[in-house]
Design a protein around this motif. Structure first.
Motif, PDB file in Angstrom:
ATOM      1  N   ILE A   1       0.859  -1.184   0.000  1.00 18.29           N
ATOM      2  CA  ILE A   1       0.000   0.000   0.000  1.00 18.29           C
ATOM      3  C   ILE A   1       0.891   1.228   0.000  1.00 18.29           C
ATOM      4  N   VAL A   2       0.660   2.125  -0.946  1.00 16.85           N
ATOM      5  CA  VAL A   2       1.356   3.407  -0.997  1.00 16.85           C
ATOM      6  C   VAL A   2       0.354   4.493  -0.631  1.00 16.85           C
ATOM      7  N   VAL A   3       0.742   5.343   0.298  1.00 15.80           N
ATOM      8  CA  VAL A   3      -0.128   6.414   0.781  1.00 15.80           C
ATOM      9  C   VAL A   3       0.511   7.750   0.441  1.00 15.80           C
ATOM     10  N   LEU A   4      -0.207   8.586  -0.289  1.00 11.97           N
ATOM     11  CA  LEU A   4       0.259   9.937  -0.612  1.00 11.97           C
ATOM     12  C   LEU A   4      -0.520  10.921   0.240  1.00 11.97           C
ATOM     13  N   THR A   5       0.163  11.657   1.107  1.00 11.35           N
ATOM     14  CA  THR A   5      -0.533  12.583   1.999  1.00 11.35           C
ATOM     15  C   THR A   5      -0.136  14.030   1.722  1.00 11.35           C
ATOM     16  N   GLY A   6      -1.116  14.923   1.963  1.00 12.22           N
ATOM     17  CA  GLY A   6      -0.911  16.349   1.809  1.00 12.22           C
ATOM     18  C   GLY A   6      -1.301  17.103   3.065  1.00 12.22           C
ATOM     19  N   ALA A   7      -1.425  18.415   2.939  1.00 13.97           N
ATOM     20  CA  ALA A   7      -1.619  19.291   4.093  1.00 13.97           C
ATOM     21  C   ALA A   7      -2.877  18.971   4.888  1.00 13.97           C
TER      22      ALA A   7
ATOM     23  N   GLU B   1       0.035  -1.336   8.899  1.00 11.14           N
ATOM     24  CA  GLU B   1       1.290  -2.082   8.800  1.00 11.14           C
ATOM     25  C   GLU B   1       1.173  -3.496   9.381  1.00 11.14           C
ATOM     26  N   MET B   2       0.090  -3.779  10.106  1.00 10.45           N
ATOM     27  CA  MET B   2      -0.108  -5.135  10.624  1.00 10.45           C
ATOM     28  C   MET B   2      -0.447  -6.119   9.508  1.00 10.45           C
ATOM     29  N   GLU B   3      -1.042  -5.584   8.420  1.00 11.96           N
ATOM     30  CA  GLU B   3      -1.526  -6.464   7.357  1.00 11.96           C
ATOM     31  C   GLU B   3      -0.899  -6.194   5.986  1.00 11.96           C
ATOM     32  N   TYR B   4      -0.256  -5.038   5.836  1.00  9.63           N
ATOM     33  CA  TYR B   4       0.269  -4.636   4.529  1.00  9.63           C
ATOM     34  C   TYR B   4       1.680  -4.073   4.669  1.00  9.63           C
ATOM     35  N   ASN B   5       2.389  -4.075   3.547  1.00  9.20           N
ATOM     36  CA  ASN B   5       3.658  -3.373   3.444  1.00  9.20           C
ATOM     37  C   ASN B   5       3.334  -1.934   3.060  1.00  9.20           C
ATOM     38  N   VAL B   6       3.462  -1.012   3.998  1.00 13.83           N
ATOM     39  CA  VAL B   6       2.971   0.360   3.811  1.00 13.83           C
ATOM     40  C   VAL B   6       4.131   1.338   3.627  1.00 13.83           C
TER      41      VAL B   6
ATOM     42  N   ALA C   1       3.573   9.172  14.996  1.00 11.17           N
ATOM     43  CA  ALA C   1       2.460   8.230  15.157  1.00 11.17           C
ATOM     44  C   ALA C   1       2.955   6.791  15.149  1.00 11.17           C
ATOM     45  N   GLY C   2       4.093   6.555  14.485  1.00  7.84           N
ATOM     46  CA  GLY C   2       4.662   5.218  14.458  1.00  7.84           C
ATOM     47  C   GLY C   2       4.826   4.597  13.093  1.00  7.84           C
ATOM     48  N   SER C   3       4.566   5.335  12.018  1.00  7.91           N
ATOM     49  CA  SER C   3       4.762   4.793  10.673  1.00  7.91           C
ATOM     50  C   SER C   3       6.241   4.517  10.432  1.00  7.91           C
ATOM     51  N   SER C   4       6.519   3.383   9.778  1.00 10.83           N
ATOM     52  CA  SER C   4       7.895   2.914   9.630  1.00 10.83           C
ATOM     53  C   SER C   4       8.599   3.447   8.388  1.00 10.83           C
ATOM     54  N   ASN C   5       7.841   3.622   7.290  1.00 10.05           N
ATOM     55  CA  ASN C   5       8.461   3.967   6.010  1.00 10.05           C
ATOM     56  C   ASN C   5       7.843   5.261   5.480  1.00 10.05           C
ATOM     57  N   VAL C   6       8.556   6.374   5.653  1.00 13.67           N
ATOM     58  CA  VAL C   6       8.031   7.684   5.263  1.00 13.67           C
ATOM     59  C   VAL C   6       9.050   8.404   4.395  1.00 13.67           C
ATOM     60  N   ILE C   7       8.602   8.877   3.239  1.00 14.93           N
ATOM     61  CA  ILE C   7       9.421   9.707   2.357  1.00 14.93           C
ATOM     62  C   ILE C   7       8.841  11.117   2.368  1.00 14.93           C
ATOM     63  N   HIS C   8       9.673  12.097   2.649  1.00 15.33           N
ATOM     64  CA  HIS C   8       9.251  13.504   2.642  1.00 15.33           C
ATOM     65  C   HIS C   8       9.719  14.149   1.334  1.00 15.33           C
TER      66      HIS C   8
ATOM     67  N   ALA D   1      10.290   7.910  -4.833  1.00 16.46           N
ATOM     68  CA  ALA D   1       8.836   7.890  -4.684  1.00 16.46           C
ATOM     69  C   ALA D   1       8.170   7.228  -5.890  1.00 16.46           C
ATOM     70  N   ILE D   2       8.674   7.513  -7.081  1.00 20.70           N
ATOM     71  CA  ILE D   2       8.127   6.896  -8.291  1.00 20.70           C
ATOM     72  C   ILE D   2       8.329   5.389  -8.255  1.00 20.70           C
ATOM     73  N   SER D   3       9.530   4.960  -7.881  1.00 24.69           N
ATOM     74  CA  SER D   3       9.834   3.526  -7.825  1.00 24.69           C
ATOM     75  C   SER D   3       8.910   2.798  -6.853  1.00 24.69           C
ATOM     76  N   ILE D   4       8.637   3.410  -5.712  1.00 29.31           N
ATOM     77  CA  ILE D   4       7.734   2.818  -4.716  1.00 29.31           C
ATOM     78  C   ILE D   4       6.309   2.790  -5.244  1.00 29.31           C
ATOM     79  N   THR D   5       5.865   3.878  -5.859  1.00 25.14           N
ATOM     80  CA  THR D   5       4.489   3.978  -6.354  1.00 25.14           C
ATOM     81  C   THR D   5       4.224   2.951  -7.441  1.00 25.14           C
ATOM     82  N   GLU D   6       5.210   2.694  -8.279  1.00 28.05           N
ATOM     83  CA  GLU D   6       5.045   1.719  -9.366  1.00 28.05           C
ATOM     84  C   GLU D   6       4.743   0.312  -8.845  1.00 28.05           C
ATOM     85  N   LYS D   7       5.124   0.037  -7.606  1.00 28.98           N
ATOM     86  CA  LYS D   7       4.926  -1.295  -7.033  1.00 28.98           C
ATOM     87  C   LYS D   7       3.641  -1.390  -6.210  1.00 28.98           C
TER      88      LYS D   7
END
Length: 228
Positions: free
Chosen positions: A4-10, A76-81, A95-102, A155-161
């Motif tokens: 799961i890829v999550v794109l967040t904004g303001a 993250e309990m059920e998916y690679n986020v 909050a505890g998210s493991s994989n964050v790209i800014h 970010a593109i490489s992650i989103t493609e997957k």
């Protein structure tokens, strides 16, 4: 495990009480964007730019992750986020998210004006005269308008997957971040959460729009994805 890829904004940070930089009239806290968010603005008036981000940093240290941030951690309990955020706060990490790209940098980091690769943790004000170990003035670790987005290729490489793409609290008007939606497969489910969604269900068969604030919409979606 699905990706799961999550794109967040303001929008997700605003619900923690963190002001968004840009007002309805396009000004950033009363300033023209060219004054406070460009290399030229920094060269012309470094003290103004430093104080602008000092105020943002001080405010960040007074707020906390909200239920939307926390719900994403539960995924993250059920998916690679992987979270790709346009935000410069650290609320996802807190909050505890493991994989964050800014994509646009981080308020709680600084970097040397001599080398964009000389980046380090920084939680207090940055003042004119504050220098790195090599004697060069430091600046906020923020990607300003007109500058390259160093983590875009990652970010593109992650989103493609992505097996699922979730978009939260963004107008989809800021590029290149908004272009990431074009890097998922045409059949990939996309969930768009925003009270005033810039995308409609009818635009693509694979898009589901949840016209809710992040703190309401994200926990609902996360619960449904975990139950699948």
């Amino acid at each position: 495990m699905k990706n799961i890829v999550v794109l967040t904004g303001a929008g997700i940070s605003a619900e923690s009480g963190l002001k968004t930089f840009r007002d309805a009239d396009g000004l950033w806290e009363g300033h023209d964007v060219m004054e406070v968010a460009t290399p030229e603005g920094f060269r012309n008036n470094p003290e103004l730019v430093l104080e602008f981000y000092n105020q943002r940093r001080r405010q960040l240290l007074t707020v906390h992750p909200n239920d939307a941030h926390k719900a994403l951690v539960a995924l993250e309990m059920e998916y690679n986020v992987h979270i790709i955020t346009q935000n410069v706060d650290d609320l996802h990490e807190r909050a505890g998210s493991s994989n964050v790209i800014h994509l646009h940098g981080e308020l709680l980091k600084a970097k040397s004006t001599d080398s964009t690769e000389n980046i380090f943790e920084w939680q207090k004000d940055i003042l004119l005269g504050d220098t790195c170990i090599n004697g060069f003035q430091i600046r906020p670790h923020i990607v300003w308008f007109g500058e390259a987005v160093p983590l875009l290729e990652d970010a593109i490489s992650i989103t493609e997957k992505a097996d699922i793409l979730i978009i939260i609290g963004t107008s989809m008007q800021v590029y290149p971040a908004a272009s990431l939606i074009d890097f998922v497969d045409a059949s990939t489910p996309i969930y768009f959460i925003d009270p005033k969604p810039a995308i409609k269900n009818s635009e693509k068969n694979n898009i589901t729009v949840i016209a809710e604030n992040a703190v309401d919409g994200v926990p609902i979606l996360v619960a449904s994805l975990i139950d699948k």
